[in-house]
Motif scaffolding. Sequence first.
Motif, PDB file in Angstrom:
ATOM      1  N   ILE A  26      46.325  46.059  33.575  1.00 31.59           N
ATOM      2  CA  ILE A  26      46.447  46.111  34.901  1.00 31.59           C
ATOM      3  C   ILE A  26      47.684  45.694  35.297  1.00 31.59           C
ATOM      4  N   TRP A  27      48.156  46.578  36.346  1.00 30.08           N
ATOM      5  CA  TRP A  27      49.250  45.362  36.497  1.00 30.08           C
ATOM      6  C   TRP A  27      48.891  44.850  38.123  1.00 30.08           C
ATOM      7  N   MET A  28      49.546  43.341  37.144  1.00 27.05           N
ATOM      8  CA  MET A  28      48.723  42.735  38.735  1.00 27.05           C
ATOM      9  C   MET A  28      49.653  41.003  39.193  1.00 27.05           C
ATOM     10  N   ASP A  29      50.821  41.763  40.455  1.00 26.21           N
ATOM     11  CA  ASP A  29      51.976  40.800  40.353  1.00 26.21           C
ATOM     12  C   ASP A  29      52.335  40.688  39.348  1.00 26.21           C
ATOM     13  N   GLY A  30      53.219  41.768  38.726  1.00 27.60           N
ATOM     14  CA  GLY A  30      54.413  41.589  38.168  1.00 27.60           C
ATOM     15  C   GLY A  30      53.928  41.798  36.633  1.00 27.60           C
ATOM     16  N   LYS A  31      52.474  41.133  36.226  1.00 25.96           N
ATOM     17  CA  LYS A  31      52.365  41.018  34.995  1.00 25.96           C
ATOM     18  C   LYS A  31      51.654  42.128  35.131  1.00 25.96           C
ATOM     19  N   LEU A  32      51.362  42.665  33.492  1.00 27.66           N
ATOM     20  CA  LEU A  32      50.293  44.079  33.454  1.00 27.66           C
ATOM     21  C   LEU A  32      49.156  42.808  32.547  1.00 27.66           C
ATOM     22  N   VAL A  33      48.009  42.984  32.757  1.00 23.39           N
ATOM     23  CA  VAL A  33      47.130  42.505  32.564  1.00 23.39           C
ATOM     24  C   VAL A  33      45.821  42.782  31.253  1.00 23.39           C
ATOM     25  N   ASP A  34      44.689  42.434  30.669  1.00 23.36           N
ATOM     26  CA  ASP A  34      43.782  43.396  29.859  1.00 23.36           C
ATOM     27  C   ASP A  34      43.111  43.442  31.327  1.00 23.36           C
ATOM     28  N   SER A  35      42.031  44.700  31.268  1.00 20.60           N
ATOM     29  CA  SER A  35      41.271  45.209  32.342  1.00 20.60           C
ATOM     30  C   SER A  35      40.485  43.773  33.116  1.00 20.60           C
ATOM     31  N   ALA A  36      39.539  43.312  31.942  1.00 24.88           N
ATOM     32  CA  ALA A  36      38.494  42.109  31.682  1.00 24.88           C
ATOM     33  C   ALA A  36      39.634  40.963  32.206  1.00 24.88           C
ATOM     34  N   ASP A  37      40.382  40.791  32.336  1.00 20.79           N
ATOM     35  CA  ASP A  37      41.211  39.503  33.222  1.00 20.79           C
ATOM     36  C   ASP A  37      41.618  40.023  34.424  1.00 20.79           C
ATOM     37  N   ALA A  38      41.120  41.116  34.605  1.00 19.16           N
ATOM     38  CA  ALA A  38      42.418  41.752  36.120  1.00 19.16           C
ATOM     39  C   ALA A  38      40.991  41.178  37.042  1.00 19.16           C
ATOM     40  N   LYS A  39      40.870  39.516  38.327  1.00 20.17           N
ATOM     41  CA  LYS A  39      40.165  39.130  38.563  1.00 20.17           C
ATOM     42  C   LYS A  39      40.430  38.763  39.899  1.00 20.17           C
ATOM     43  N   VAL A  40      39.591  38.652  40.846  1.00 18.25           N
ATOM     44  CA  VAL A  40      39.998  37.753  42.183  1.00 18.25           C
ATOM     45  C   VAL A  40      39.163  36.936  42.719  1.00 18.25           C
ATOM     46  N   HIS A  41      39.263  36.656  43.464  1.00 14.92           N
ATOM     47  CA  HIS A  41      38.719  34.487  43.743  1.00 14.92           C
ATOM     48  C   HIS A  41      37.746  35.774  45.028  1.00 14.92           C
ATOM     49  N   VAL A  42      36.579  35.262  44.333  1.00 15.75           N
ATOM     50  CA  VAL A  42      35.317  35.571  44.773  1.00 15.75           C
ATOM     51  C   VAL A  42      35.683  35.258  46.855  1.00 15.75           C
ATOM     52  N   LEU A  43      35.916  34.189  47.006  1.00 15.56           N
ATOM     53  CA  LEU A  43      36.650  34.177  48.080  1.00 15.56           C
ATOM     54  C   LEU A  43      37.154  34.836  49.195  1.00 15.56           C
ATOM     55  N   GLY A  44      37.985  35.310  48.682  1.00 18.95           N
ATOM     56  CA  GLY A  44      38.931  36.387  48.970  1.00 18.95           C
ATOM     57  C   GLY A  44      38.661  36.876  50.224  1.00 18.95           C
TER      58      GLY A  44
END
Length: 339
Positions: A26-44
């Motif tokens: 998954i592409w997240m702000d410029g980095k391709l990360v493993d799906s399992a690491d594609a996380k956001v903060h619960v207070l977003g």
Amino acid sequence: MPQLSGVERVRREIRTQMMATDAKKIWMDGKLVDSADAKVHVLGHTLHYGVGVFEGIRCYRTNRGPAIFRLEEHVKRLVASARIYRMPLPYSEAEIIRAIEETQAANDIVPSYIRPILYRGEPALGVKNQKGRVSLAVAAIPAKKYLGENSESGVRAKISPFRKPHSDAIPSVAKADGNYTNSYLAGIDAAEDGYEEAILLDQNGYVAEGTGENIFLVRNGTVYTPGPESDILLGVTRASVIEIARDLGYTVIEKLLSVSELLTAEEAFFSGTYAEIAPIREVSHYVIGNGKPGRVTRDIMDVFYKLIRGEEPKYARWLHLVAPVVKAVPRPVRRAAST
Ligand code: PMP
């Protein structure tokens, strides 16, 4: 395997529609990360208030390699949706396109469903809080038939008790996360009743759209579809269908459509990225036409399903080719010469 009832079958299909877990990178702000690491903060902010915007895009297999359908139009709508919600964009349209191409290439899944989303994922509570940084994430997952096994032969749709909110309350032209609480309510209500999809009416009782599709009717050989005054999302597939139908010589009229015009139509069909073109054979127990895809629907479907495979040169401009990833060929292992 035990025989499933119609309702159970629809429920099971709904459950298995989107295998988001099949995403690899998954592409997240410029980095391709493993799906399992594609996380956001619960207070977003986006998680709490639904203020995020996204797109659904398809990549097809063509004889010239993988091709993303109308990528530029989808990215334009994404940027327009972000403007409506006053989300300052950290990326240009060209950068978003590049991120989508990279994600598609890195996952190397065709056909795929591509999901870019702009969201605020840092801790930032408070409805009016606009401070959180706006982030972009892009995923590409295997594409399935959204409306199940009857997608091309005709689906059953229920007129939903949940109506579309008026655009004075929630602008329908923005493809925003929060809009889908309405689609969700309508969609699960229809599924629980054994229908493949819901048809939502606008606040005045006119036909609006499906939970994730636009709708078309055919009466006396003329094609009709609701216009923006019915609080619909202006679909990329809808625009494509209108163009294809006109190119085929059909008259297409955008107007307010009553429920009785829908129930007595000769033909009806949904259009959408995930649903593609899906004939409607029944609406709330009323059989549409003879219950089979009609001639006009079939004419339009023929062109559409050819063009997405790259077989209609006239519409080749709608296909954005993606270079496949060149896999490194393993070098032959040389044995050390024996002494
Ligand atoms: N209406 C709604 C509510 C949708 O979610 C979608 C899917 N994006 C559509 C219509 C069809 O739009 P498109 O053809 O751009 O996918």
